[in-house]
Design an enzyme around this catalytic site. Structure first.
Site, PDB file in Angstrom:
ATOM      1  N   GLU A 102      -2.857   8.842   2.067  1.00 42.82           N
ATOM      2  CA  GLU A 102      -3.980   8.939   0.801  1.00 42.82           C
ATOM      3  C   GLU A 102      -4.087  10.653   0.490  1.00 42.82           C
ATOM      4  O   GLU A 102      -3.654  11.154  -0.416  1.00 42.82           O
ATOM      5  CB  GLU A 102      -5.310   8.453   1.399  1.00 42.82           C
ATOM      6  CG  GLU A 102      -6.523   8.773   0.348  1.00 42.82           C
ATOM      7  CD  GLU A 102      -7.926   8.261   0.843  1.00 42.82           C
ATOM      8  OE1 GLU A 102      -7.923   7.901   1.976  1.00 42.82           O
ATOM      9  OE2 GLU A 102      -8.659   8.016  -0.091  1.00 42.82           O
ATOM     10  N   HIS A 141     -13.482  -1.785   0.685  1.00 41.08           N
ATOM     11  CA  HIS A 141     -14.522  -1.526   1.890  1.00 41.08           C
ATOM     12  C   HIS A 141     -15.696  -2.192   1.062  1.00 41.08           C
ATOM     13  O   HIS A 141     -16.238  -1.702   0.321  1.00 41.08           O
ATOM     14  CB  HIS A 141     -14.604  -0.131   1.989  1.00 41.08           C
ATOM     15  CG  HIS A 141     -13.367   0.516   2.302  1.00 41.08           C
ATOM     16  ND1 HIS A 141     -13.081   0.869   3.781  1.00 41.08           N
ATOM     17  CD2 HIS A 141     -12.365   1.185   1.746  1.00 41.08           C
ATOM     18  CE1 HIS A 141     -11.818   1.376   3.563  1.00 41.08           C
ATOM     19  NE2 HIS A 141     -11.228   1.615   2.465  1.00 41.08           N
ATOM     20  N   HIS A 169      -4.853   3.091   6.662  1.00 43.15           N
ATOM     21  CA  HIS A 169      -5.017   3.901   5.363  1.00 43.15           C
ATOM     22  C   HIS A 169      -3.839   5.128   5.923  1.00 43.15           C
ATOM     23  O   HIS A 169      -4.001   5.747   7.181  1.00 43.15           O
ATOM     24  CB  HIS A 169      -6.210   4.686   5.502  1.00 43.15           C
ATOM     25  CG  HIS A 169      -7.206   3.749   4.753  1.00 43.15           C
ATOM     26  ND1 HIS A 169      -7.442   2.600   5.237  1.00 43.15           N
ATOM     27  CD2 HIS A 169      -8.001   3.812   3.419  1.00 43.15           C
ATOM     28  CE1 HIS A 169      -8.652   1.888   4.326  1.00 43.15           C
ATOM     29  NE2 HIS A 169      -8.730   3.121   3.222  1.00 43.15           N
ATOM     30  N   ASP A 206     -11.052   0.043  -3.748  1.00 41.32           N
ATOM     31  CA  ASP A 206     -11.680   0.778  -2.797  1.00 41.32           C
ATOM     32  C   ASP A 206     -12.920   0.749  -2.285  1.00 41.32           C
ATOM     33  O   ASP A 206     -13.420   0.094  -1.346  1.00 41.32           O
ATOM     34  CB  ASP A 206     -10.824   2.100  -2.748  1.00 41.32           C
ATOM     35  CG  ASP A 206     -10.784   3.021  -1.532  1.00 41.32           C
ATOM     36  OD1 ASP A 206     -10.769   2.282  -0.470  1.00 41.32           O
ATOM     37  OD2 ASP A 206     -10.336   4.409  -1.472  1.00 41.32           O
ATOM     38  N   ASP A 207     -13.597   1.868  -3.087  1.00 39.53           N
ATOM     39  CA  ASP A 207     -15.168   1.823  -2.939  1.00 39.53           C
ATOM     40  C   ASP A 207     -15.871   1.960  -4.177  1.00 39.53           C
ATOM     41  O   ASP A 207     -16.250   2.858  -4.751  1.00 39.53           O
ATOM     42  CB  ASP A 207     -15.508   3.024  -2.158  1.00 39.53           C
ATOM     43  CG  ASP A 207     -14.966   3.216  -0.784  1.00 39.53           C
ATOM     44  OD1 ASP A 207     -15.563   2.366   0.110  1.00 39.53           O
ATOM     45  OD2 ASP A 207     -13.844   3.838  -0.540  1.00 39.53           O
ATOM     46  N   HIS A 221      -7.696  -3.888  -0.698  1.00 38.83           N
ATOM     47  CA  HIS A 221      -8.158  -2.795  -0.338  1.00 38.83           C
ATOM     48  C   HIS A 221      -9.489  -2.724  -0.796  1.00 38.83           C
ATOM     49  O   HIS A 221      -9.496  -2.023  -1.963  1.00 38.83           O
ATOM     50  CB  HIS A 221      -7.080  -1.567  -0.775  1.00 38.83           C
ATOM     51  CG  HIS A 221      -7.610  -0.262  -0.152  1.00 38.83           C
ATOM     52  ND1 HIS A 221      -6.736   0.707  -0.195  1.00 38.83           N
ATOM     53  CD2 HIS A 221      -8.614   0.261   0.173  1.00 38.83           C
ATOM     54  CE1 HIS A 221      -7.305   1.712   0.565  1.00 38.83           C
ATOM     55  NE2 HIS A 221      -8.538   1.514   0.774  1.00 38.83           N
TER      56      HIS A 221
HETATM   57  N1  HPA Z   1     -10.143   6.746   2.940  1.00 38.92           N
HETATM   58  C1  HPA Z   1     -10.546   6.729   4.176  1.00 38.92           C
HETATM   59  N2  HPA Z   1     -11.416   6.092   4.444  1.00 38.92           N
HETATM   60  C2  HPA Z   1     -12.364   5.262   3.732  1.00 38.92           C
HETATM   61  C3  HPA Z   1     -11.848   5.079   2.366  1.00 38.92           C
HETATM   62  C4  HPA Z   1     -10.928   5.748   1.911  1.00 38.92           C
HETATM   63  O1  HPA Z   1     -10.362   5.662   0.955  1.00 38.92           O
HETATM   64  N3  HPA Z   1     -13.132   4.508   1.776  1.00 38.92           N
HETATM   65  C5  HPA Z   1     -13.873   4.090   2.625  1.00 38.92           C
HETATM   66  N4  HPA Z   1     -13.598   4.601   4.014  1.00 38.92           N
HETATM   67 ZN    ZN Z   2     -10.057   2.603   1.745  1.00 34.36          ZN
END
Ligand code: HPA
Ligand code: ZN
Length: 329
Positions: free
Chosen positions: A199, A18, A196, A277-278, A16
């Site tokens: 969350e 991006h 996703h 994630d990011d 996971h």
């Molecule tokens: N959630 C939803 N969209 C996203 C995320 C996330 O954690 N990171 C980058 N786009």
């Molecule tokens: Zn994500």
């Protein structure tokens, strides 16, 4: 070997991530200058100060703004190459990354520029240090299904590079049902599906991702614990949940790491693993996520091994490769 050393050295996979979320502030500044793009920050310090998010929506605004500096194929290549080097540093041997084409095509960048830059960098990493990879194209769920169909047409042309499709961006108010036809066509065209879900959004979005979108994994999924029957189903089906601890804190899904529900999920034998994630926005790459959550929840070495083995199992490596890596863990 202590547990931190173990985390750093053990071979790992990431499921996971991006790629646009690996754009570090200094790189953002360099690209803004090179491509003559205005960004609403005077210096790197100001960028970092802006990374004080109150929820997913407040993060996405800055994340899409930051992505505007990516213009040429070489920019997407350099971004991805920098992440590949982080993989090497963190002993990530296999990664399955997301990219968000609509973030770029909507401001006039060709789909080819995006996919070719990303793909070429990953191929180079595979050749030079054996990093294996899959690329998953995400649809932005705040946009229309029609726009998603346009992206799917591009993806079909690049089927040799794109392995699956996912769903990201603003979760609440954009349920999986909005994309049911798009995912059906994606599957018909041979793409695996991911989404996703859970969350910030409710357990129903996890149910619908499974039942309506036929996903192979749920990204995040931490809200599943509010639904006992859902937990039973996820356990029974061994549905992977790609949990991202530092992301969840930065976006205030949990107040602090000590309150994160990862240990509870492990104890319920859910198929969970840790991801970043990011990382450029959330304060750390994979090893940092593992090290910090281990410390906050006092995870044992067996918990860490389970997380890492789960991640290999939930990957799309060949069965042979999975076994080979798992035996090393
Ligand atoms: N959630 C939803 N969209 C996203 C995320 C996330 O954690 N990171 C980058 N786009
Ligand atoms: Zn994500």
């Amino acid at each position: 070997m202590n547990i931190v050393e173990f985390i750093k050295k053990v071979p790992k996979t990431e499921l996971h991530l991006h790629i646009e979320g690996t754009l570090e502030p200094d790189h953002m500044f360099k690209l803004a200058k090179k491509n003559n793009i205005f960004i609403p920050f005077k210096n790197i310090k100001e960028v970092k100060e802006a990374y004080n998010f109150s929820n997913l929506e407040s993060f996405l605004k800055i994340y899409y703004e930051g992505s505007k500096v990516l213009i040429k194929e070489e920019d997407f290549f350099d971004l991805t190459w920098a992440y590949a080097l982080k993989c090497k540093e963190d002993n990530i041997v296999h990664t399955e990354i997301f990219f968000d084409p609509q973030t770029h095509t909507n401001r006039g960048i060709n789909f080819e520029i995006v996919i070719n830059g990303i793909y070429k960098a990953l191929q180079k990493a595979n050749k030079e240090f054996g990093l294996s990879f899959k690329i998953i194209m995400c649809f932005l769920r705040h946009l229309s299904e029609k726009s998603g169909f346009e992206m799917l047409d591009h993806a079909i042309v690049h089927k040799d590079k794109i392995f699956g499709v996912g769903l990201d961006s603003s979760e609440i108010g954009n349920p999986p049902s909005k994309f049911q036809k798009l995912f059906k066509k994606s599957i018909e065209k041979g793409f695996l599906t991911f989404a996703h879900a859970g969350e910030e959004g409710p357990p129903e979005y996890i149910w619908d991702s499974i039942n309506l979108l036929n996903v192979k994994r749920i990204d995040h999924g931490v809200q599943c614990l509010h639904d006992k029957i859902l937990v039973e189903k996820l356990c029974k089906d061994k549905t992977p949940l790609t949990v991202c601890p530092l992301s969840n804190i930065k976006l205030r899904v949990f107040n602090k790491l000590k309150e994160h529900n990862l240990k509870k999920m492990l104890d319920k034998k859910l198929m969970v693993m840790v991801n970043s994630d990011d990382p450029a926005y959330f304060g750390g790459y994979l090893n940092k996520n593992l090290i910090e959550i281990q410390s906050a929840l006092n995870l044992s070495i067996d918990d860490i091994k389970t997380l890492i083995i789960n991640s290999f199992k939930a990957s799309f490596l060949t069965e042979e490769k999975k076994m080979e890596w798992i035996s090393k863990v």
